[in-house]
Scaffold this motif. Structure first.
Motif, PDB file in Angstrom:
ATOM      1  N   SER A 251      34.691  40.374  33.350  1.00 17.25           N
ATOM      2  CA  SER A 251      35.585  39.442  34.039  1.00 17.25           C
ATOM      3  C   SER A 251      36.477  38.673  33.074  1.00 17.25           C
ATOM      4  O   SER A 251      37.488  38.084  33.482  1.00 17.25           O
ATOM      5  N   ARG A 252      36.119  38.673  31.791  1.00 15.36           N
ATOM      6  CA  ARG A 252      36.888  37.919  30.802  1.00 15.36           C
ATOM      7  C   ARG A 252      37.901  38.787  30.056  1.00 15.36           C
ATOM      8  O   ARG A 252      38.678  38.266  29.245  1.00 15.36           O
ATOM      9  N   LEU A 253      37.918  40.093  30.296  1.00 12.23           N
ATOM     10  CA  LEU A 253      38.862  40.951  29.589  1.00 12.23           C
ATOM     11  C   LEU A 253      40.292  40.577  29.975  1.00 12.23           C
ATOM     12  O   LEU A 253      40.615  40.492  31.166  1.00 12.23           O
ATOM     13  N   PRO A 270      42.505  49.392  36.236  1.00 10.93           N
ATOM     14  CA  PRO A 270      42.875  48.563  35.085  1.00 10.93           C
ATOM     15  C   PRO A 270      41.716  48.301  34.135  1.00 10.93           C
ATOM     16  O   PRO A 270      41.911  48.198  32.924  1.00 10.93           O
ATOM     17  N   LEU A 271      40.476  48.184  34.659  1.00 12.23           N
ATOM     18  CA  LEU A 271      39.328  47.949  33.789  1.00 12.23           C
ATOM     19  C   LEU A 271      39.087  49.130  32.867  1.00 12.23           C
ATOM     20  O   LEU A 271      38.818  48.958  31.673  1.00 12.23           O
ATOM     21  N   MET A 272      39.221  50.349  33.381  1.00 11.17           N
ATOM     22  CA  MET A 272      39.024  51.526  32.547  1.00 11.17           C
ATOM     23  C   MET A 272      40.109  51.636  31.470  1.00 11.17           C
ATOM     24  O   MET A 272      39.832  52.026  30.333  1.00 11.17           O
ATOM     25  N   LEU A 273      41.326  51.279  31.821  1.00  8.21           N
ATOM     26  CA  LEU A 273      42.397  51.281  30.820  1.00  8.21           C
ATOM     27  C   LEU A 273      42.121  50.252  29.732  1.00  8.21           C
ATOM     28  O   LEU A 273      42.328  50.514  28.547  1.00  8.21           O
ATOM     29  N   ALA A 274      41.648  49.074  30.129  1.00  8.00           N
ATOM     30  CA  ALA A 274      41.359  48.016  29.157  1.00  8.00           C
ATOM     31  C   ALA A 274      40.205  48.390  28.240  1.00  8.00           C
ATOM     32  O   ALA A 274      40.209  48.084  27.043  1.00  8.00           O
ATOM     33  N   LEU A 275      39.206  49.067  28.778  1.00  8.09           N
ATOM     34  CA  LEU A 275      38.020  49.425  27.988  1.00  8.09           C
ATOM     35  C   LEU A 275      38.247  50.632  27.092  1.00  8.09           C
ATOM     36  O   LEU A 275      37.785  50.670  25.948  1.00  8.09           O
ATOM     37  N   SER A 320      28.825  43.528  31.115  1.00 11.00           N
ATOM     38  CA  SER A 320      28.333  42.990  32.383  1.00 11.00           C
ATOM     39  C   SER A 320      29.499  42.828  33.361  1.00 11.00           C
ATOM     40  O   SER A 320      30.621  42.487  32.969  1.00 11.00           O
ATOM     41  N   GLU A 321      29.191  43.074  34.618  1.00 11.93           N
ATOM     42  CA  GLU A 321      30.150  42.849  35.697  1.00 11.93           C
ATOM     43  C   GLU A 321      29.372  42.230  36.846  1.00 11.93           C
ATOM     44  O   GLU A 321      28.674  42.924  37.577  1.00 11.93           O
ATOM     45  N   GLY A 322      29.451  40.907  36.938  1.00 10.92           N
ATOM     46  CA  GLY A 322      28.591  40.204  37.877  1.00 10.92           C
ATOM     47  C   GLY A 322      27.146  40.299  37.414  1.00 10.92           C
ATOM     48  O   GLY A 322      26.821  40.049  36.252  1.00 10.92           O
TER      49      GLY A 322
END
Length: 338
Positions: A251-253, A270-275, A320-322
């Motif tokens: 959640s902080r990315l 977007p999360l997969m692109l960021a990671l 972590s995600e939640g």
């Protein structure tokens, strides 16, 4: 054997002959560190860009390529906490490229970035090829002795930070793959439009030189690496060198609103692109808890975000995600992956 296994083997072979004279840090970091004087060291990095692997002539401009050739090596120097000073550039081009204005435009982009950051071109090589264009960029920087920031240095309890946004360059690459092209006069300013902004984040990355210098000179970072292969891969590299684990809070990315907007319209995550996306050339670094308050909010108008904490090695690298926590395996770029 993947490329990282091969590099590990090469690193061990380089060590086998004993430490080189004046070598402070050899293979295994963003750049090598050599002793220059009792109070100064030289930091050296090199990068290779190949046509149709690292860039395509149909999707970029020569001036943007010249900029990127320098930027990727500058990012490595920044990741060592050093100040870039000199560059060498070698390029091999075809006869057709030689007969065009490609090289004039290529060096225009190179010098615009070099002049902005006070980097002087001191040499290189020019060759003819019958195949694809190849560019070899070498940058040399300087640091005060002992102020270099290595990948090895993170300790449990250190806070994990990144500069800027993650996933922009990967989103730009996806747009290029789907047919988007940069407008001829785009300059990199965010106020162009959202598509050009992301394309330029891929084609014209901005190395975080100011942050690198500050973190090194003020000895704020305990470890650092630039995000070229992707956050998941580069965090694993840093943790392996430091013999630690990590826990990242999804959640902080820092994901740009432009990326979320584009992803929503094009069924991208977007999360997969960021990671896993890579090529953002942001800095990933760790800070001891007692030094967190010393971090400025911005350097050169670029902010930083705390995304997690360094843990014991036994914990591994996790996200972590939640309430959900899972292992964060390297998912970034590999040249010789299946």
């Amino acid at each position: 054997m993947n490329e990282f296994d091969f590099l590990k083997k090469l690193r061990e072979r380089a060590r086998a002959g004993g430490p080189g004279s004046g070598v402070v840090r050899g293979i295994g970091d963003d750049a090598a560190v050599l002793t220059s004087s009792p109070d100064r060291n030289v930091v050296i990095s090199t990068d290779l860009l190949l046509e149709d692997v690292d860039f395509r002539l149909a999707t970029t401009r020569p001036d943007l390529l010249g900029h990127k050739a320098l930027a990727v090596s500058l990012s490595d120097i920044a990741a060592m906490g050093a100040r870039p000073r000199w560059a060498l550039l070698s390029i091999a081009v075809t006869e057709a490229v030689w007969q065009s204005d490609f090289l004039d435009q290529f060096y225009k982009g190179f010098f615009q970035l070099a002049d902005r950051l006070g980097v002087k071109l001191i040499g290189g090589d020019l060759s003819k090829t019958d195949a694809k264009i190849a560019v070899d960029s070498i940058v040399l920087g300087e640091s005060s002795t002992g102020h270099e920031v290595m990948r090895a240095g993170a300790r449990p309890g250190d806070q994990i930070y990144v500069t800027g946004f993650l996933g922009d360059a990967a989103a730009g690459l996806r747009l290029l793959e789907r047919g988007a092209r940069i407008h001829t006069n785009s300059t990199g300013r965010r106020e162009t439009n959202s598509v050009d902004h992301l394309l330029l984040r891929q084609l014209q990355p901005d190395p975080r030189v100011g942050w690198g210098i500050l973190l090194g000179e003020q000895q704020l970072a305990t470890s650092m690496i630039d995000i070229s292969d992707g956050l998941s891969s580069d965090l694993n590299h840093l943790c392996a060198e430091s013999s630690v684990g990590a826990l990242v809070d999804a959640s902080r990315l820092p994901i740009d609103s432009v990326v979320r907007e584009i992803c929503g319209r094009r069924a991208l995550d977007p999360l997969m692109l960021a990671l896993h996306g890579g090529e953002d050339y942001e800095l990933l670094f760790t800070v001891a808890p007692e030094n967190v308050s010393r971090l400025p909010k911005r350097v050169d108008a670029v902010s930083v975000t705390r995304i997690g904490e360094i843990k014991e090695a036994a914990d591994g690298v996790q996200i972590s995600e939640g309430a959900k926590v899972w292992k964060l395996d390297p998912g970034g770029w590999e040249h010789f992956s299946e």
